[in-house]
Design a protein around this motif. Sequence first.
Motif, PDB file in Angstrom:
ATOM      1  N   TYR A   1       0.856  -1.185   0.000  1.00 30.22           N
ATOM      2  CA  TYR A   1       0.000   0.000   0.000  1.00 30.22           C
ATOM      3  C   TYR A   1       0.891   1.234   0.000  1.00 30.22           C
ATOM      4  N   LEU A   2       0.678   2.067  -0.986  1.00 32.63           N
ATOM      5  CA  LEU A   2       1.503   3.263  -1.192  1.00 32.63           C
ATOM      6  C   LEU A   2       0.711   4.514  -0.879  1.00 32.63           C
ATOM      7  N   CYS A   3       1.364   5.439  -0.228  1.00 28.91           N
ATOM      8  CA  CYS A   3       0.796   6.743   0.077  1.00 28.91           C
ATOM      9  C   CYS A   3       1.570   7.782  -0.742  1.00 28.91           C
ATOM     10  N   ALA A   4       0.874   8.778  -1.249  1.00 27.65           N
ATOM     11  CA  ALA A   4       1.535   9.829  -2.034  1.00 27.65           C
ATOM     12  C   ALA A   4       0.865  11.168  -1.739  1.00 27.65           C
ATOM     13  N   VAL A   5       1.652  12.242  -1.852  1.00 31.90           N
ATOM     14  CA  VAL A   5       1.096  13.584  -1.663  1.00 31.90           C
ATOM     15  C   VAL A   5       1.339  14.414  -2.902  1.00 31.90           C
ATOM     16  N   GLN A   6       0.449  15.349  -3.102  1.00 34.91           N
ATOM     17  CA  GLN A   6       0.587  16.331  -4.181  1.00 34.91           C
ATOM     18  C   GLN A   6       0.508  17.702  -3.541  1.00 34.91           C
ATOM     19  N   ALA A   7       1.562  18.498  -3.749  1.00 34.28           N
ATOM     20  CA  ALA A   7       1.597  19.830  -3.165  1.00 34.28           C
ATOM     21  C   ALA A   7       0.744  20.788  -3.986  1.00 34.28           C
ATOM     22  N   SER A   8       0.307  21.850  -3.332  1.00 28.66           N
ATOM     23  CA  SER A   8      -0.591  22.787  -4.004  1.00 28.66           C
ATOM     24  C   SER A   8       0.106  23.554  -5.119  1.00 28.66           C
ATOM     25  N   ASN A   9       1.460  23.624  -5.075  1.00 30.24           N
ATOM     26  CA  ASN A   9       2.189  24.379  -6.094  1.00 30.24           C
ATOM     27  C   ASN A   9       2.957  23.458  -7.035  1.00 30.24           C
ATOM     28  N   ASP A  10       2.532  22.219  -7.120  1.00 29.66           N
ATOM     29  CA  ASP A  10       3.287  21.246  -7.902  1.00 29.66           C
ATOM     30  C   ASP A  10       2.329  20.280  -8.588  1.00 29.66           C
TER      31      ASP A  10
END
Lengths: 113, 110
Positions: free
Chosen positions: B86-95
């Motif tokens: 199970y993988l977790c990932a984030v996306q930044a608001s400026n990227d």
Amino acid sequence: DSGVTQTPKHLITATGQRVTLRCSPRSGDLSVYWYQQSLDQGLQFLIQYYNGEERAKGNILERFSAQQFPDLHSELNLSSLELGDSALYFCASSAWGMNTEAFFGQGTRLTVV
Amino acid sequence: EDQVTQSPEALRLQEGESSSLNCSYTVSGLRGLFWYRQDPGKGPEFLFTLYSAGEEKEKERLKATLTKKESFLHITAPKPEDSATYLCAVQASNDYKLSFGAGTTVTVRA
């Protein structure tokens, strides 16, 4: 089936060679991402294209390049291959560049010998 | 730089034994946090997107929650077919890119 198609599934090539990996995004998706996954590095972002234009660049080597064509398919070119380039290469697509869910293809397993 | 840390690295469960996976993150403005499931040799399969603290999403035996610093993936009464990474990932608001954690490999024994 995510709807993202990657070819070929497997690729074995020698050091110093050049290969091209191909990705067809889901129907309607304008954005394509390329990721590299190796055993010791996890999923590493390489590059993103949106509607034919490069939008973001990650840890992509100068020996690697990519493009997205007018029909929205994308190709990742890897040249002067080294043993350390052996990895799974994934393509993902999403509806538009700033959007949320990215859907991944099944990957191309590259083995450099 | 965005950082995503998942724990534990591996989790072995008996069928029916509920547990939780943790994803802690550092990002300059969160656009979204994503959970994916990956089977060996396959591409990551999208599970959930969470956008703001307090949000929860459920799918079958999986439930994802989000706070300002971490996310949890709860697996309730798991079955052997829930075995995966199970993988977790984030996306930044400026990227645009997704920054992934190393994953938690879950093995469920019958």
